[in-house]
Write an enzyme that holds these catalytic residues in place. Structure first.
Site, PDB file in Angstrom:
ATOM      1  N   SER A  62       0.835  -1.188   0.000  1.00 58.26           N
ATOM      2  CA  SER A  62       0.000   0.000   0.000  1.00 58.26           C
ATOM      3  C   SER A  62       0.875   1.244   0.000  1.00 58.26           C
ATOM      4  CB  SER A  62      -0.883   0.009   1.247  1.00 58.26           C
ATOM      5  OG  SER A  62      -1.515   1.259   1.415  1.00 58.26           O
ATOM      6  N   TYR A 108      -2.751   0.082   9.837  1.00 58.53           N
ATOM      7  CA  TYR A 108      -2.893  -0.516   8.507  1.00 58.53           C
ATOM      8  C   TYR A 108      -1.557  -0.474   7.762  1.00 58.53           C
ATOM      9  CZ  TYR A 108      -3.984  -0.807   3.542  1.00 58.53           C
ATOM     10  OH  TYR A 108      -3.984  -1.148   2.205  1.00 58.53           O
TER      11      TYR A 108
END
Length: 175
Positions: A128, A153
């Site tokens: 990501s 995350y």
């Protein structure tokens, strides 16, 4: 060529499955159809793929190690495209254990299933842009430092990169 795609009913997984099928590959899709994103949309995507020559699907969570082992044994993929993950920077503030479970434990399950497969598949996985944290440099480059994530995350996705690197180093897996 056979590719196993985790998270196949998501946006990227669905389009990757369509492209691989267009190329004549066999595609095995795995998804748990969690409700973080619209389940109906994911089911509709799955329905568009079902019935296409070379496609099969399993409703399975990557956190189910026994189920995942069974899928790897039955399907013997050449390539694994791991897109299954718990996304969302804001959601992780109130749901940290979901990220630990899916993004760490689930990814470890995928790595272990690849490692112990009779024919070790190549592994492609999604990280990501969140791993770049507070980096102000634009655009990001793969060589940029990613040692200061600013969300759980991002930390789990960075952990995935490190885990894959370790498995590649220790077991010669192509990741």
């Amino acid at each position: 060529m056979k590719v196993l795609i985790t998270g196949f009913a998501g946006f990227i997984g669905f389009h990757a499955a369509q492209e691989f099928l267009r190329r004549g590959w066999d595609v095995v899709g795995i998804d748990n159809f969690c409700d973080y994103y619209d389940v109906k949309l994911k089911r509709d995507r799955a329905a568009l793929l079902e019935g296409q020559r070379g496609f099969s699907a399993l409703e399975l969570d990557i956190c189910d190690l026994d189920g995942l082992r069974g899928a790897f044994a039955a399907e013997a993929p050449d390539v694994v495209l791991n897109l299954a993950a718990q996304p969302g920077v804001r959601y992780c503030i109130d749901h940290p254990f979901v990220y630990q479970k899916t993004n760490i434990e689930g990814f470890l399950n995928v790595l272990e299933c690849c490692r112990h497969a009779a024919k070790v598949p190549k592994l492609v996985f999604a990280s990501s842009s969140s791993v770049y944290g507070g980096n102000k440099k634009m655009p990001f480059e793969e060589s940029d430092k990613v040692d200061s994530p600013i969300s759980l995350y991002a930390a789990t996705k960075k952990a995935n990169e490190l885990m894959a690197h370790t498995y590649s180093h220790l077991y010669g897996m192509q990741t």
